[in-house]
Design an enzyme around this catalytic site. Structure first.
Site, mmCIF file in Angstrom:
data_model
loop_
_atom_site.group_PDB
_atom_site.id
_atom_site.type_symbol
_atom_site.label_atom_id
_atom_site.label_comp_id
_atom_site.label_asym_id
_atom_site.label_seq_id
_atom_site.Cartn_x
_atom_site.Cartn_y
_atom_site.Cartn_z
ATOM 1 N N TYR A 116 1.661 7.301 2.906
ATOM 2 C CA TYR A 116 2.716 6.126 3.317
ATOM 3 C C TYR A 116 3.365 6.449 4.570
ATOM 4 C CZ TYR A 116 1.371 4.000 -1.387
ATOM 5 O OH TYR A 116 0.803 3.415 -2.313
ATOM 6 N N GLY B 43 -0.396 -8.363 -3.245
ATOM 7 C CA GLY B 43 -0.301 -7.293 -1.750
ATOM 8 C C GLY B 43 -0.925 -8.092 -0.620
#
Length: 282
Positions: A59, A214
């Site tokens: 990430y 999402g």
């Protein structure tokens, strides 16, 4: 409904946690976010009683300048005793985007998470397989055995699997205990109900990785809007409350780069859905 869950039988956490994917950049390929904003969100999350932070060493912003694990370490280390950090390994990234790593990739990935988070042991590590849909019929045994061995070495406390079907869950449980499953699941996508049912029966945490769609799915169903209006809440708050009501093993890890949005999401903990609400959302 209890707001707490014992992860792996020994880590008591609040069922509404935080996902760190949005901290380095707001959208895939988008500009890097301000690191101080990310650190502020993390500190506020812990202040508000978040016990579970979900992250991954991959990430990071597209240019690599902002990394979720580094933000977590800078904002929260030394870590509170009650904080559980979950991470995931498996994907590899090259010029053509993400691909599936091999068993040999897993130890370096675990070590990278340990280093970037500044930890000697990871609380929870998911083996992530496939891309967006579970790769039905594909064995995860060789890869999960690597993580099981790292758990025996003391580098990992609990193991999880991600993007899997019920067959994968059964296969993994023959190798080592599975503390959590992380799949794509939300109020507008209930395809993984069989996996949720298996987790509920076994007392395994079920953690949707896109609890609010999402950005890939529209969850604004008319019935969801009606229930939100009934409670004076947002659609997102009701969608999170629904997940927590669905089963005692469901956890939710909504992510954001905004303190205000974080606080809004965490308000879902105080919403109690009625039988009428649940019937509307069924």
């Amino acid at each position: 409904m209890t707001n707490q869950f014992r992860l792996g039988g020994d880590l008591t956490i609040d069922r509404l946690g935080f996902g760190a994917m949005r901290l380095p950049q707001g959208s895939p390929g988008g500009p890097a976010r301000d690191p101080e904003s990310g650190r502020a969100v993390l500190r506020r999350a812990v202040e508000l009683g978040v016990h579970l932070v979900d992250t991954a060493d991959f990430y990071r912003s597209q240019n690599g300048s902002v990394r979720a694990n580094i933000l977590i370490r800078e904002a929260l280390s030394p870590y509170p005793d009650a904080l559980v950090i979950a991470t995931k390994v498996g994907p590899v990234f090259g010029p053509d985007g993400p691909g599936q790593g091999t068993a040999a990739d897993l130890r370096p990935q675990v070590e990278a998470n340990l280093e970037s988070l500044g930890l000697d042991r990871l609380d929870l590590v998911y083996l992530r397989i496939g891309t967006m849909e579970p790769p039905h019929g594909e064995s995860l045994a060789e890869r999960f055995e690597v993580l099981a061995a790292l758990r025996e070495e003391g580098l990992i406390r609990h193991l999880g699997i991600s993007n899997v079907d019920a067959g994968h869950l059964a296969e993994a449980r023959t190798i080592a205990p599975v503390a959590a499953v992380q799949n794509n699941f939300h109020i507008a996508n209930r395809d993984e109900t069989a996996v949720l049912d298996a987790c509920t029966q076994a007392g395994i945490a079920f953690v949707p990785f896109f609890p609010l769609g999402g950005g890939r799915a529209d969850i604004n169903d008319p019935n969801l809007i009606k229930v939100a209006e009934r409670h004076g809440a947002t659609v997102h708050q009701i969608a999170l409350a629904w997940l927590l009501t669905l089963s005692p093993v469901t956890l939710a890890i909504p992510g954001t780069g905004s303190v205000a949005h974080l606080e809004e999401n965490l308000t879902a903990r105080s919403i109690t859905l009625t039988e009428e609400d649940l019937a509307d959302l069924a």
